[in-house]
Design an enzyme around this catalytic site. Structure first.
Site, PDB file in Angstrom:
ATOM      1  N   PRO A 138      -6.236 -14.914 -47.746  1.00  0.00           N
ATOM      2  CG  PRO A 138      -7.389 -14.460 -49.725  1.00  0.00           C
ATOM      3  CD  PRO A 138      -7.605 -14.728 -48.262  1.00  0.00           C
ATOM      4  N   GLY A 141      -1.727 -15.959 -44.117  1.00  0.00           N
ATOM      5  CA  GLY A 141      -1.053 -17.170 -43.681  1.00  0.00           C
ATOM      6  C   GLY A 141      -1.416 -17.549 -42.262  1.00  0.00           C
ATOM      7  CD  GLN A 253      -7.990 -34.594 -31.758  1.00  0.00           C
ATOM      8  OE1 GLN A 253      -8.052 -34.885 -30.562  1.00  0.00           O
ATOM      9  NE2 GLN A 253      -8.978 -34.835 -32.602  1.00  0.00           N
ATOM     10  CD  GLU A 254      -5.825 -27.720 -37.342  1.00  0.00           C
ATOM     11  OE1 GLU A 254      -5.767 -27.321 -38.512  1.00  0.00           O
ATOM     12  OE2 GLU A 254      -6.366 -27.083 -36.417  1.00  0.00           O
ATOM     13  NE  ARG A 280      16.062 -50.677 -61.609  1.00  0.00           N
ATOM     14  CZ  ARG A 280      15.946 -50.870 -62.919  1.00  0.00           C
ATOM     15  NH1 ARG A 280      15.003 -51.676 -63.384  1.00  0.00           N
ATOM     16  NH2 ARG A 280      16.760 -50.273 -63.760  1.00  0.00           N
ATOM     17  N   GLY A 352      16.672 -42.416 -61.920  1.00  0.00           N
ATOM     18  CA  GLY A 352      15.774 -41.828 -62.909  1.00  0.00           C
ATOM     19  C   GLY A 352      14.332 -42.243 -62.734  1.00  0.00           C
TER      20      GLY A 352
END
Length: 391
Positions: A138, A141, A253-254, A280, A352
Site C-alpha cells: 500500500p 507501487g 520474463q515477467e 452490422r 452503442g
C-alpha cells in the site's frame, strides 16, 4: 474466423514447432470446453473455481518447462508463450494462471533448495496448489527498494510484519513468495530485501477483502496482512539480502509475459471488431464498407503486426538466454498502451453495442487499462529505459 495476415500468423513464427502447435490445439480445445462457456459466470461470481485449476493441471498444461524430476516435461519457453496466449484469448482474468506457472514457479526452480523444489513444484504442476507473488505494498507501487514489510529473525523463525496489496491469486493462494526487509540497516536499503516462502496456514498471516476491480473480476486480487507471522528460517528463498537481485533477474520474463498477454488481447479485440462491422449495417450498407472503418481497422492491424514482430523477436532472444531487459521493458509499456488505444477504437466501431455488458468488447475495454501498471508503471519503465540507454 477472420483470415487477415495480422490475425493468422502462427505459420511464420520461427520459435513455434509442430509440437508447439499441437500443444496449442490441445489447450485451445480444453479451454473451449472448460473455460469459455463459464468465464462470464466466473466474472459475476468473482472467482475461478479450484476445480478448474485442478483440471488444467491434470491435463498437463501447467509449468511444462519444469524438469521431469518435479513432474514437468522439460519443455522450452515456447510452451509458456502458447499457454499465455490461449488463456488470454478467453479472458484477461486467466492471467493469474500464467503468473502461477511462469512467474512464481521459476523463482523456486532457480533459487530454491532441493527440499523447497520437491515440496512445492509437483503441486504447482497438478494445480493442487495455487500460488501468488506478493511484492506490491500500500502506498509504494513500483518502489521495490523501499519495501516496508519486515522479517526479523527470532528463535528459528522470521517474524513478519506488514501488508501487501493488489496481489493476483492472493485471495485463494495456498502459498506465497513474499518480499520482505530482513536487514533494516542495510546500505543501500535494497540490499536488505529477502524473499520468503509463506504458506496459507502460517500463524499471523491473514487476508483482507477480495478487491472489487473494474474488469478482471474473476482474478482473485487481495490484500494480505502479516501480524507477527512466524515463518521458519528454512523458508528463506535463496540467500538473505539477495531478494531485489532475484527480482531483477526475473523481471525480463515477467514483463515479456505481460507484453504477450496484452498483444493477444489486442488481437482478440481486432477479431471481434472485424466480425462485428462485417455484419452490422448503417445507412443501408455494411459498416466494413465505410472508408473510415476500413482505415481504423488497417491502423489497428498494423499496430498489432508491428507489435507481434517485435515481441516474437524478443521471445526468440529470451529463449536463447540473452539479456534484453531494456527491449522487453519497451515492449511491455508500448504494447499495453497500444492495447488501450485499440480498445477505444474498437469500442467506437461497435457504437452503442460496445457498452452492452453481454458483448465481449465491453469486457475487454474494462480489462485492458490495469495492464499498464503491471510489473512497473509506464513512467517507472521509461525512467529505467532512459537510464539503460545512457540518459
Amino acid at each position: 474466423m477472420v483470415s487477415s495476415m495480422a490475425i493468422n500468423m502462427d505459420d511464420s513464427r520461427s520459435f513455434l514447432t509442430e509440437k508447439h502447435l499441437l500443444f496449442k490445439q490441445s489447450i485451445r480445445e480444453f479451454l473451449h470446453k472448460e473455460a469459455s462457456p463459464f468465464y462470464d459466470q466466473w466474472e459475476k461470481e468473482g472467482g475461478i473455481p479450484r476445480l478448474f485449476w485442478k483440471k488444467i493441471g491434470d491435463n498437463g498444461f501447467l509449468c511444462p518447462w519444469l524438469d521431469v524430476e518435479f513432474g514437468g516435461a522439460g519443455a522450452d519457453f515456447g510452451y509458456s508463450v502458447v499457454l499465455a496466449e490461449e488463456l488470454e484469448m478467453v479472458g484477461s482474468a486467466l492471467g493469474g494462471i500464467s503468473i502461477h506457472s511462469d512467474v512464481v514457479a521459476p523463482y523456486i526452480a532457480s533459487f530454491g533448495t532441493i527440499d523447497q523444489k520437491h515440496r512445492y513444484l509437483p503441486k504447482f504442476i497438478t494445480g493442487e496448489m495455487i500460488s501468488a507473488f506478493a511484492v506490491t505494498e500500500p502506498g509504494l507501487g513500483s518502489e521495490l527498494a523501499n519495501i516496508r514489510t519486515t522479517a526479523i529473525k527470532k528463535d528459528g523463525y522470521y517474524i513478519v510484519n506488514g501488508a501487501k496489496s493488489f496481489i493476483t491469486n492472493g485471495f485463494n493462494a495456498d502459498f506465497l513468495i513474499v518480499a520482505c526487509k530482513t536487514d533494516l540497516d542495510a546500505v543501500p536499503s535494497h540490499d536488505g530485501i529477502s524473499l520468503l516462502l509463506i504458506d496459507k496456514d502460517t500463524p499471523g498471516f491473514s487476508r483482507g477483502r477480495k478487491l472489487d476491480k473494474e474488469g478482471q473480476e474473476s482474478s482473485e486480487t487481495a490484500e494480505l496482512f502479516f501480524d507477527d507471522a512466524s515463518v521458519p528460517i528454512g523458508n528463506l528463498l535463496g540467500e538473505e539480502g539477495k531478494g531485489l537481485s532475484y527480482l531483477m533477474q526475473k523481471l525480463q520474463q515477467e514483463r515479456l509475459m505481460c507484453a504477450i498477454g496484452s498483444l493477444m488481447a489486442a488481437k482478440d479485440m481486432l477479431d471481434l471488431t472485424v466480425n462485428f462491422i462485417k455484419e452490422r449495417k448503417a445507412f443501408g450498407k455494411k459498416i466494413s464498407k465505410f472508408k473510415n472503418a476500413q482505415f481504423t481497422i488497417v491502423e489497428i492491424a498494423t499496430d498489432i503486426q508491428l507489435g507481434r514482430t517485435f515481441v516474437d523477436g524478443l521471445i526468440c532472444k529470451h529463449m536463447k538466454g540473452e539479456k534484453i531487459i531494456t527491449e522487453v521493458s519497451m515492449a511491455k509499456y508500448w504494447i499495453t498502451e497500444m492495447s488501450k488505444r485499440i480498445s477505444e477504437k474498437c469500442m467506437q466501431l461497435h457504437d452503442g453495442y460496445g457498452n452492452m455488458g453481454d458483448y465481449k468488447i465491453a469486457r475487454r475495454h474494462r480489462e485492458i487499462p490495469v495492464t499498464t501498471f503491471y510489473t512497473g508503471s509506464d513512467e517507472i519503465l521509461k525512467i529505467l529505459i532512459a537510464k539503460n540507454i545512457g540518459l
